[in-house]
Design a protein around this motif. Structure first.
Motif, PDB file in Angstrom:
ATOM      1  N   ARG A 184      15.820  15.697   2.508  1.00 51.92           N
ATOM      2  CA  ARG A 184      16.860  16.543   3.103  1.00 51.92           C
ATOM      3  C   ARG A 184      16.287  17.636   4.004  1.00 51.92           C
ATOM      4  N   LEU A 185      15.199  18.288   3.567  1.00 52.60           N
ATOM      5  CA  LEU A 185      14.597  19.335   4.398  1.00 52.60           C
ATOM      6  C   LEU A 185      14.112  18.753   5.718  1.00 52.60           C
ATOM      7  N   SER A 186      13.450  17.596   5.654  1.00 52.25           N
ATOM      8  CA  SER A 186      12.958  16.961   6.875  1.00 52.25           C
ATOM      9  C   SER A 186      14.132  16.534   7.761  1.00 52.25           C
ATOM     10  N   ALA A 187      15.222  16.089   7.116  1.00 49.88           N
ATOM     11  CA  ALA A 187      16.408  15.670   7.878  1.00 49.88           C
ATOM     12  C   ALA A 187      16.996  16.848   8.651  1.00 49.88           C
ATOM     13  N   VAL A 188      17.093  18.006   7.991  1.00 52.27           N
ATOM     14  CA  VAL A 188      17.656  19.191   8.650  1.00 52.27           C
ATOM     15  C   VAL A 188      16.767  19.600   9.827  1.00 52.27           C
ATOM     16  N   TYR A 189      15.433  19.614   9.599  1.00 49.04           N
ATOM     17  CA  TYR A 189      14.516  19.989  10.682  1.00 49.04           C
ATOM     18  C   TYR A 189      14.671  19.028  11.870  1.00 49.04           C
ATOM     19  N   MET A 190      14.692  17.730  11.564  1.00 48.41           N
ATOM     20  CA  MET A 190      14.769  16.730  12.636  1.00 48.41           C
ATOM     21  C   MET A 190      16.091  16.805  13.380  1.00 48.41           C
ATOM     22  N   ALA A 191      17.175  17.117  12.648  1.00 51.83           N
ATOM     23  CA  ALA A 191      18.483  17.244  13.297  1.00 51.83           C
ATOM     24  C   ALA A 191      18.438  18.361  14.335  1.00 51.83           C
ATOM     25  N   PHE A 192      17.847  19.519  13.960  1.00 47.68           N
ATOM     26  CA  PHE A 192      17.751  20.630  14.908  1.00 47.68           C
ATOM     27  C   PHE A 192      16.842  20.266  16.079  1.00 47.68           C
ATOM     28  N   TYR A 193      15.730  19.606  15.797  1.00 51.64           N
ATOM     29  CA  TYR A 193      14.800  19.214  16.860  1.00 51.64           C
ATOM     30  C   TYR A 193      15.488  18.281  17.856  1.00 51.64           C
ATOM     31  N   VAL A 194      16.191  17.274  17.323  1.00 51.38           N
ATOM     32  CA  VAL A 194      16.859  16.292  18.188  1.00 51.38           C
ATOM     33  C   VAL A 194      17.922  16.967  19.048  1.00 51.38           C
ATOM     34  N   VAL A 195      18.696  17.885  18.446  1.00 51.65           N
ATOM     35  CA  VAL A 195      19.746  18.580  19.197  1.00 51.65           C
ATOM     36  C   VAL A 195      19.120  19.449  20.292  1.00 51.65           C
ATOM     37  N   LEU A 196      18.030  20.155  19.953  1.00 57.08           N
ATOM     38  CA  LEU A 196      17.339  20.990  20.944  1.00 57.08           C
ATOM     39  C   LEU A 196      16.789  20.131  22.085  1.00 57.08           C
ATOM     40  N   MET A 197      16.184  18.986  21.711  1.00 56.61           N
ATOM     41  CA  MET A 197      15.603  18.104  22.724  1.00 56.61           C
ATOM     42  C   MET A 197      16.698  17.534  23.630  1.00 56.61           C
ATOM     43  N   PHE A 198      17.842  17.189  23.013  1.00 58.83           N
ATOM     44  CA  PHE A 198      18.965  16.684  23.793  1.00 58.83           C
ATOM     45  C   PHE A 198      19.472  17.766  24.748  1.00 58.83           C
ATOM     46  N   ALA A 199      19.552  19.001  24.253  1.00 61.72           N
ATOM     47  CA  ALA A 199      20.008  20.115  25.095  1.00 61.72           C
ATOM     48  C   ALA A 199      19.037  20.317  26.256  1.00 61.72           C
ATOM     49  N   TYR A 200      17.741  20.211  25.973  1.00 61.14           N
ATOM     50  CA  TYR A 200      16.726  20.355  27.029  1.00 61.14           C
ATOM     51  C   TYR A 200      16.923  19.286  28.109  1.00 61.14           C
ATOM     52  N   LEU A 201      17.110  18.029  27.666  1.00 57.50           N
ATOM     53  CA  LEU A 201      17.281  16.929  28.627  1.00 57.50           C
ATOM     54  C   LEU A 201      18.583  17.079  29.401  1.00 57.50           C
ATOM     55  N   ALA A 202      19.629  17.601  28.732  1.00 54.96           N
ATOM     56  CA  ALA A 202      20.908  17.803  29.409  1.00 54.96           C
ATOM     57  C   ALA A 202      20.795  18.891  30.473  1.00 54.96           C
ATOM     58  N   CYS A 203      19.886  19.871  30.221  1.00 56.40           N
ATOM     59  CA  CYS A 203      19.676  20.958  31.188  1.00 56.40           C
ATOM     60  C   CYS A 203      18.755  20.526  32.337  1.00 56.40           C
ATOM     61  N   HIS A 204      18.075  19.389  32.170  1.00 60.92           N
ATOM     62  CA  HIS A 204      17.175  18.892  33.213  1.00 60.92           C
ATOM     63  C   HIS A 204      17.566  17.474  33.591  1.00 60.92           C
ATOM     64  N   PRO A 205      18.710  17.309  34.276  1.00 65.21           N
ATOM     65  CA  PRO A 205      19.187  15.949  34.587  1.00 65.21           C
ATOM     66  C   PRO A 205      18.241  15.186  35.521  1.00 65.21           C
ATOM     67  N   HIS A 206      17.510  15.922  36.384  1.00 57.49           N
ATOM     68  CA  HIS A 206      16.556  15.252  37.269  1.00 57.49           C
ATOM     69  C   HIS A 206      15.145  15.637  36.860  1.00 57.49           C
ATOM     70  N   LEU A 207      14.790  15.212  35.671  1.00 61.68           N
ATOM     71  CA  LEU A 207      13.509  15.567  35.073  1.00 61.68           C
ATOM     72  C   LEU A 207      12.354  14.958  35.874  1.00 61.68           C
ATOM     73  N   THR A 208      11.339  15.799  36.155  1.00 63.37           N
ATOM     74  CA  THR A 208      10.134  15.289  36.812  1.00 63.37           C
ATOM     75  C   THR A 208       8.977  15.314  35.819  1.00 63.37           C
ATOM     76  N   TYR A 209       7.900  14.621  36.198  1.00 61.80           N
ATOM     77  CA  TYR A 209       6.733  14.554  35.321  1.00 61.80           C
ATOM     78  C   TYR A 209       6.173  15.934  35.035  1.00 61.80           C
ATOM     79  N   ASP A 210       6.062  16.796  36.069  1.00 62.26           N
ATOM     80  CA  ASP A 210       5.467  18.119  35.901  1.00 62.26           C
ATOM     81  C   ASP A 210       6.257  18.978  34.907  1.00 62.26           C
TER      82      ASP A 210
END
Lengths: 116, 148
Positions: free
Chosen positions: A15-41
């Motif tokens: 459960r602890l790992s699940a909660v951590y991963m849920a937050f990580y995934v949501v943060l990562m999704f938010a990051y990708l949503a904020c960078h629709p034209h993501l470049t390598y750099d």
């Protein structure tokens, strides 16, 4: 090996790992949503940030431990032969160890040479 | 037609009764409750995600190798099979995430009753299906604008 508290420990870690991963995934999704034209750099820069690196390594530990508990449960439920179960568990543990060191290599930016 | 046999039961008040019960179960005739379906899908999606770990690690490492590698992945998204793989992975992730959140709520004794469990099961199934369909639409249509 004593497994007197193993059930409760596995339950809590799952459960602890699940909660951590849920937050990580949501943060990562938010990051990708904020960078629709993501470049390598931009992408590379993210993982040079200290907290992104540490956060990703903790995610890796959570993922592999979580996966181990899940796989252990599945094997315990469906694989009746103890010897086959031990064999399959060994294979999975070895694979998870490989994934761990592989993931650490990626995050720490050690150049990997891909030759097949 | 199921074969019948007498089975001995011990009741709560100490009586011993024999009842006739089917012996060989007709599996297709069994109705699985929604909670059981949601539960087995949680397990199945978890196993699929486990199988995806090396694939995701490979893609993750590949994307960070160089700008050319990163560009190759963007080009790979034009491949139908690559898109299908991406869709399967994220579908599994979406479902596993929501089914897991339902589990955590039930650990807090939220939606733990029979009725609450059923409502929660239908709810996360509906949310997951909607998001998975939207994801399919995004991968099929929306990504073309991102990749090219």
């Amino acid at each position: 090996m004593s497994r007197s508290n193993a059930g409760l420990r596995d339950w809590a870690i799952q459960r602890l790992s699940a909660v951590y991963m849920a937050f990580y995934v949501v943060l990562m999704f938010a990051y990708l949503a904020c960078h629709p034209h993501l470049t390598y750099d931009v992408w590379k820069h993210l993982f040079t940030v200290f907290w992104a690196q540490i956060g990703t390594l903790i995610f890796l530990v959570c993922l592999l431990w979580h996966a181990w508990i899940g796989i252990w449960t599945i094997f315990t439920d469906y694989v009746k032969s103890p010897s086959l179960r031990l064999f399959l568990q060994s294979i999975v543990l070895l694979a998870l160890l490989v994934y761990f060191f592989w993931g650490v290599q990626i995050v720490w930016g050690i150049p990997l040479v891909w030759s097949f | 037609m199921a074969r019948l046999a007498s089975v001995i039961f011990f009741t709560n008040n100490g009586d011993i009764v024999a009842k006739t019960r089917p012996v060989n179960l007709n599996i297709p005739s069994l109705k699985f409750p929604i909670t059981a379906i949601v539960s087995i899908l949680h397990r199945l999606s978890g196993f699929v995600l486990f199988l995806f770990i090396p694939v995701v690690l490979w893609v993750f490492g590949y994307s960070l190798t160089s700008a050319a590698h990163f560009h190759n992945l963007a080009l790979a998204m034009s491949n139908v099979w690559f898109r299908l793989g991406v869709w399967i992975f994220f579908s599994g992730l979406i479902y596993h995430l929501f089914a897991g959140i339902r589990h955590l709520f039930m650990d807090l004794h939220w939606g733990e009753s029979l009725r609450g469990g059923r409502i929660g099961a239908w709810f996360i199934l509906a949310v997951s299906v909607v998001l998975i369909v939207l994801l399919a639409v995004y991968i099929l249509i929306g990504l073309d604008h991102v990749v090219y």
